[in-house]
Design an enzyme around this catalytic site. Structure first.
Site, PDB file in Angstrom:
ATOM      1  N   HIS A  91      13.491 -45.103  -8.189  1.00 40.40           N
ATOM      2  CA  HIS A  91      13.287 -44.285  -7.157  1.00 40.40           C
ATOM      3  C   HIS A  91      14.499 -42.703  -8.091  1.00 40.40           C
ATOM      4  CE1 HIS A  91      14.109 -40.672  -3.656  1.00 40.40           C
ATOM      5  NE2 HIS A  91      13.086 -40.789  -3.021  1.00 40.40           N
ATOM      6  N   GLU A 160       7.651 -38.096  -8.981  1.00 38.51           N
ATOM      7  CA  GLU A 160       8.097 -37.148  -8.147  1.00 38.51           C
ATOM      8  C   GLU A 160       9.371 -36.585  -8.375  1.00 38.51           C
ATOM      9  OE1 GLU A 160       8.602 -39.693  -4.334  1.00 38.51           O
ATOM     10  OE2 GLU A 160      10.111 -40.383  -4.807  1.00 38.51           O
TER      11      GLU A 160
HETATM   12  C1  PEP Z   1      11.582 -39.196  -1.852  1.00 42.37           C
HETATM   13  O1  PEP Z   1      12.494 -39.761  -2.089  1.00 42.37           O
HETATM   14  O2  PEP Z   1      10.417 -39.507  -2.191  1.00 42.37           O
HETATM   15  C2  PEP Z   1      10.661 -38.289  -1.001  1.00 42.37           C
HETATM   16  C3  PEP Z   1       9.682 -37.716  -1.147  1.00 42.37           C
HETATM   17  O3  PEP Z   1      11.608 -37.938   0.118  1.00 42.37           O
HETATM   18  P1  PEP Z   1      11.421 -36.333   1.151  1.00 42.37           P
HETATM   19  O4  PEP Z   1       9.795 -36.677   1.372  1.00 42.37           O
HETATM   20  O5  PEP Z   1      12.260 -35.816   2.125  1.00 42.37           O
HETATM   21  O6  PEP Z   1      11.619 -35.334   0.229  1.00 42.37           O
END
Ligand code: PEP
Length: 245
Positions: A91, A160
Site C-alpha cells: 500500500h 491506486e
Molecule cells: C486506500 O488507501 O487504499 C484508499 C483507496 O483510500 P481512499 O478510498 O480513502 O482514497
C-alpha cells in the site's frame, strides 16, 4: 455479469469498539450484504473482535504483514498469526510513510504466497511521477517483484494512483482504463492463460457512493479497494447498495 469485489481498508480509522459497532450495524442490515463479495480489512488488533461479531459470511483480511512468520520482531504481525482470507502488500502508505521499497514488499508478497491468504498488491504513481511521465516505468518496477509462476494461487493487483488516495481527485474512466490495460498487458507478458484467470484488477483512490456507479463502467475493473468511505457504515452501505450482485 461479473461480481465486483469490495475491499474495505479500514486503515487505522477505527478502534476496537468502533469496529465492533460498525459490524453490529452491518449485522442488523445483513440482507444487503449477503451474497456480495466483500473483504474487510480491520486494524490487526481488531481482527479477532470483528471475526467474533460478524454474523454474515464476509471475508476478513490483514492490511499488511511482516516478512517473517515467527520470532523476535517486536510490534509486528505475521501472516500466519490468524486465519484470514487475504492480505494487502505494498500500500502506498507503507511505501511512503514506512519507507518500504520493492525489496521489502517482494518479501511480504512471498510471505503471503507461502501462506493460505491471497495477496493484494497495491501499485500506483505519485503526482510528481505522473507529471514527470514516469507512471509506466513506476508500474513496471512495482510489478517486477511478481513471482514467475503463480502456481495456481490467486493474485489481485490494485491500481491506486497515490494522488487519488484520500484526495477526492478521481481519475477519469479513460485514464483508469488506460492504466489497467497497461497493467493487464504486462501481466499477459509474464503469465500463462491459466495464471491470468486467477488474477484480478482493482482500482482504489477516493471511491465512494457518488462515483462508484460510474467507475463500475470501466470494464477491466474486478473490484475496488476503498479506504475512508468503507470505515463509515452509512457511506459503506450506500456503496454496497449499488452492487448489482
Ligand atoms: C486506500 O488507501 O487504499 C484508499 C483507496 O483510500 P481512499 O478510498 O480513502 O482514497
Amino acid at each position: 455479469m461479473k461480481q465486483i469485489t469490495i475491499a474495505a481498508n479500514w486503515k487505522m480509522y477505527l478502534d476496537e469498539s468502533s469496529s465492533v459497532d460498525l459490524i453490529d450495524k452491518l449485522n442488523a442490515e445483513k440482507e444487503l450484504f449477503l451474497n456480495k463479495d466483500i473483504i474487510i480489512f480491520p486494524s490487526h488488533t481488531c481482527i479477532r473482535s470483528v471475526k467474533d461479531h460478524l454474523d454474515i459470511d464476509l471475508k476478513i483480511g490483514m492490511q499488511d504483514c511482516d516478512i517473517h512468520n515467527k520470532g523476535a520482531f517486536t510490534g509486528s504481525s505475521s501472516i500466519s498469526s490468524i486465519d484470514i482470507h487475504s492480505c494487502i502488500v505494498g500500500h502506498s502508505e507503507r511505501r511512503i510513510i514506512y519507507k518500504e521499497g520493492n525489496d521489502v514488499i517482494a518479501e511480504k508478497l512471498g510471505a503471503v504466497l507461502a501462506s493460505k491468504a491471497d495477496p493484494i498488491l497495491c501499485i500506483g504513481e505519485t503526482l510528481e511521477e505522473k507529471n514527470d511521465n514516469l507512471t509506466e516505468s513506476i508500474i513496471n518496477s512495482q510489478l517486477s517483484i511478481l513471482p514467475k509462476d503463480l502456481k495456481g494461487r490467486n493474485l489481485t493487483v490494485a491500481y491506486e494512483p497515490v494522488w487519488a488516495i484520500g484526495s477526492g481527485d478521481v481519475p477519469s474512466n479513460e485514464y483508469i482504463h488506460q492504466m489497467l490495460s497497461y497493467i493487464k498487458n504486462r501481466l499477459k507478458s509474464l503469465y500463462s492463460d491459466t495464471d491470468l484467470e486467477n488474477i484480478k484488477l482493482f482500482y482504489g483512490g477516493s471511491v465512494d457512493a457518488d462515483n462508484l456507479n460510474n467507475l463500475i463502467g470501466v470494464e477491466l475493473i474486478d473490484g475496488f479497494l476503498i479506504g475512508s468511505a468503507s470505515a463509515n457504515f452509512e457511506k459503506f452501505k450506500d456503496i454496497v447498495k449499488q452492487l448489482k450482485l
